[in-house]
Design a protein around this motif. Structure first.
Motif, PDB file in Angstrom:
ATOM      1  N   UNK A   1      45.604  38.461  34.693  1.00  0.00           N
ATOM      2  CA  UNK A   1      45.050  39.923  34.971  1.00  0.00           C
ATOM      3  C   UNK A   1      45.951  40.729  35.900  1.00  0.00           C
ATOM      4  N   UNK A   2      46.804  40.232  36.483  1.00  0.00           N
ATOM      5  CA  UNK A   2      47.767  40.933  37.267  1.00  0.00           C
ATOM      6  C   UNK A   2      49.234  40.866  36.838  1.00  0.00           C
ATOM      7  N   UNK A   3      49.896  41.929  37.263  1.00  0.00           N
ATOM      8  CA  UNK A   3      51.314  42.158  36.777  1.00  0.00           C
ATOM      9  C   UNK A   3      52.329  41.803  38.150  1.00  0.00           C
ATOM     10  N   UNK A   4      53.021  40.795  38.216  1.00  0.00           N
ATOM     11  CA  UNK A   4      53.822  40.251  39.064  1.00  0.00           C
ATOM     12  C   UNK A   4      55.200  40.901  39.052  1.00  0.00           C
ATOM     13  N   UNK A   5      55.479  41.580  40.200  1.00  0.00           N
ATOM     14  CA  UNK A   5      57.004  41.997  40.325  1.00  0.00           C
ATOM     15  C   UNK A   5      58.114  41.224  39.901  1.00  0.00           C
ATOM     16  N   UNK A   6      59.126  41.861  38.991  1.00  0.00           N
ATOM     17  CA  UNK A   6      60.330  41.070  38.645  1.00  0.00           C
ATOM     18  C   UNK A   6      61.196  40.920  39.892  1.00  0.00           C
TER      19      UNK A   6
END
Length: 676
Positions: free
Chosen positions: A411-416
């Motif tokens: 459900x969340x986009x993690x920073x690259x």
């Protein structure tokens, strides 16, 4: 037919929804800290068939990190809980017959029988036990525990009437180590070793005296003696790194010195055949950073030899091979945890290079592992997009067994995170760092930059998960974190470039990192921000005393006055000996030269200070000094005080959430768009 068509349309709609969700950026939210889970303390059984581990999760109702024991087969099958989630369970240890597991739950020792699934509390201890170990025959469990020592007040006040209510009596203190971060003011007493029957009974105290005994006991194969490490010298606190290895006869409690070097000798562990002792140590040269080497010696203390002198890395932990031919060792290299096989003779072989993930707040290196007799390695696996999961390695084959953070990652986009190396502007050193990008990053746009500085200073960041940094990146910031000179995992020489010289050119390494990221073209140079905790707080306040390039700063539990720090910190007996060339009243000019308070007259940067009120490592009096100095100068400043919090601010999930939230709040005030 119509129902079939409706079902197909429903499935198609669901797939389309999932596809659209996957293609959309969903940055982390602050209260996602309560969705974090991580694996710690994996313990594989001797046959390499099963592994028990601690599953950690965050309890929103109590605002606490909770722990429960789980078990699974090493092929990834049959995962199931061993303890209830409402209790805190930790330190699982397999019995020699592999039929029982001992563990600590809510401050008491428990034993679980695997065949029946029944567990029982076998102790009634007045204080929480640590360093649980089985005896070779499985009849006893050893542990260490704080043991109070009666210290009657030296003064008795006369004249108190019966049933009168007087003030609490004075507290008389005459010991060097009288308080500790995370524990507060210490009661009178010492840590000692104990053992208890594995089927229950009274605890038997094995050591005595006015000395602290910590670490695990190493049992002799016949169960008649144990080996341990301790500093049992007179005035032990005046030699804070020193320790020796001792042998304790259980029948008569006789303690004999086996090896007493000039420096530490810790974590003694007998080889399976009982002929050798492995341990960690180093010759004490009074350097700020001294890397522990792995040594072996004969069981009588003779023929001491170092196995890792050529490695130039700090050995964190080790375990013997079952065939007595070598040891598995853990160390950090360039910010990332490694496990290697170190033979007694021959070349070292690195087996695992992604150990870590147990420090989930900031990207510190580290990790935990255990090894079965057949070479199966269970370990905590590091990743930049999630905290530690359980992994297994065997014969160059590696497998991740758990996926406890799958719901958060869905459900969340993690920073690259991207690794970078850049050149120092003052010498030929290569500096290592990482760039964390905000979700949905577009290199054609301009972004604000946060320089986040690690503490220590003799620690290391690495390519591992960091919730605090991810929460800052989720707000649209590029986050840079680096390992400037002074950091560990690059060799002793690199770490000691700041010996008696901190802070100094580590500041230049940090500025060179900022310049290297700016050169990539996607950073707005008018929106540079700086923050860091502990040693990173030192360098944050040092930075704003030496440059005005940052739009705002947030110093987390900083030291700003070395003179006052060494006379207030809990580890003052260590800091004065290893971080400075003398005592503060003998060389006040040295202490002030490296104190950020000496440069407060140069500061024009709006600065927020954030510290726990119960921090005894970098006491809040340091924060108060800097806050008042900035107030006297008319610099925009704020002080955030965290009630009941020690140096480990992230211990409560809500504080883990509050720290980046306050940092971003402060930085947002000084964004160009908000100032115009």
């Amino acid at each position: 037919m119509q129902k079939i068509i409706q079902s197909i349309l429903s499935v198609s709609l669901l797939l389309l929804t999932l596809h659209l969700w996957a293609d959309t950026v969903h940055p982390l939210k602050y209260d996602d800290v309560f969705h974090l889970e991580l694996v710690t303390d994996p313990q594989v059984n001797a046959k390499g068939e099963q592994v028990v581990f601690v599953r950690n999760w965050m309890d929103r109702q109590t605002d606490r990190r909770r722990m429960a024991l789980w078990i699974m087969n090493t092929d990834g099958s049959s995962m199931q809980p061993l303890t209830q989630t409402e209790n805190n369970a930790s330190s699982p240890r397999w019995s020699p017959d592999q039929q029982r597991i001992a563990y600590v739950q809510d401050g008491q020792i428990h034993v679980l029988w695997l065949d029946s699934g029944r567990s029982v509390q076998i102790s009634q201890l007045p204080h929480a036990p640590n360093n649980l170990m089985w005896s070779p025959d499985g009849k006893w469990l050893s542990f260490s525990m704080f043991t109070p020592k009666s210290s009657p007040a030296p003064v008795t006040l006369p004249g108190k009437p019966a049933n009168a209510t007087w003030a609490k009596p004075p507290i008389y203190i005459d010991s060097m180590q009288y308080r500790a971060d995370g524990a507060g003011y210490l009661p009178s007493g010492f840590r000692h070793h104990y053992m208890i029957a594995a089927d229950g009974g009274s605890a038997i105290q094995l050591t005595d005296g006015d000395y602290n005994h910590s670490g695990e006991l190493s049992w002799q194969a016949d169960g008649k003696a144990v080996y341990f490490s301790a500093n049992r010298r007179e005035q032990a606190y005046r030699a804070p790194v020193n320790s020796a290895i001792y042998r304790l006869e259980l029948e008569n409690r006789q303690v004999d010195v086996v090896y007493d070097p000039d420096g530490p000798a810790s974590q003694p562990m007998l080889s399976p055949d009982g002929k050798l002792i492995a341990f960690l140590g180093f010759p004490d040269r009074k350097l700020a950073h001294q890397a522990s080497r792995l040594y072996v010696m004969n069981v009588d203390g003779s023929n001491v030899r170092a196995l890792t002198d050529d490695l130039d890395r700090h050995i964190n932990a080790f375990q013997w091979q079952s065939n007595n031919r070598g040891l598995y060792i853990q160390f950090d290299d360039k910010g990332l945890g490694q496990i290697a096989l170190q033979p007694l003779r021959g070349n070292r072989e690195v087996l695992v290079q992604d150990l870590g993930g147990v420090s989930y707040s900031r990207p510190y290196s580290g990790g935990q592992f255990s090894v079965a007799d057949n070479g199966y390695i269970a370990y905590t696996q590091a990743s930049t997009n999630r905290p530690a999961e359980l992994a297994m390695q065997h014969r160059r084959s590696q497998r991740t067994l758990t996926n406890f953070n799958a719901d958060l990652l869905f459900k969340r986009t993690i920073g690259r995170v991207e690794e970078i190396w850049y050149d120092s502007s003052i010498d030929d050193e290569k500096i290592h760092g990482w760039i964390m990008y905000p979700p949905g990053f577009d290199s054609s746009k301009k972004y604000p930059l946060i320089l986040e500085i690690h503490g220590g200073p003799h620690t290391a960041y690495g390519p591992v998960f960091a919730m605090e940094l991810q929460l800052m990146a989720a707000q649209g910031y590029v986050v840079l974190y680096t390992n400037p000179r002074g950091s560990t995992s690059y060799g002793e020489d690199f770490a000691n470039l700041i010996h008696h010289n901190y802070p100094s050119h580590d500041y230049n390494d940090l500025m060179d990192g900022v310049d290297a990221v700016i050169a990539r073209g996607y950073i707005d140079e008018d929106e540079l921000f700086v923050t860091g905790g502990s040693g990173g707080g030192v360098l944050t306040t040092w930075t704003i005393g030496h440059t005005d390039r940052f739009a705002a700063a947030a110093a987390i539990n900083p030291v700003i006055n070395w003179y006052s720090f060494v006379l207030n910190a809990d580890m003052y007996n260590y800091f004065t000996q290893y971080w400075f060339p003398g005592l503060p009243w003998d060389i006040p000019e040295h202490y002030l030269k490296y104190s950020p308070i000496s440069y407060v007259g140069n500061v024009s940067t709006p600065t927020m200070l954030f510290t726990g009120e119960s921090d005894y490592r970098t006491p809040i009096s340091e924060t108060e000094q800097y806050y008042q100095a900035l107030q006297l100068r008319g610099i925009e400043t704020a002080m955030v005080r965290i009630p009941d919090a020690s140096h480990s601010l992230h211990a409560r999930p809500s504080n883990l959430m509050a720290k980046p939230a306050y940092v971003i709040h402060w930085f947002e005030r000084y964004r160009k768009s908000n100032k115009d």
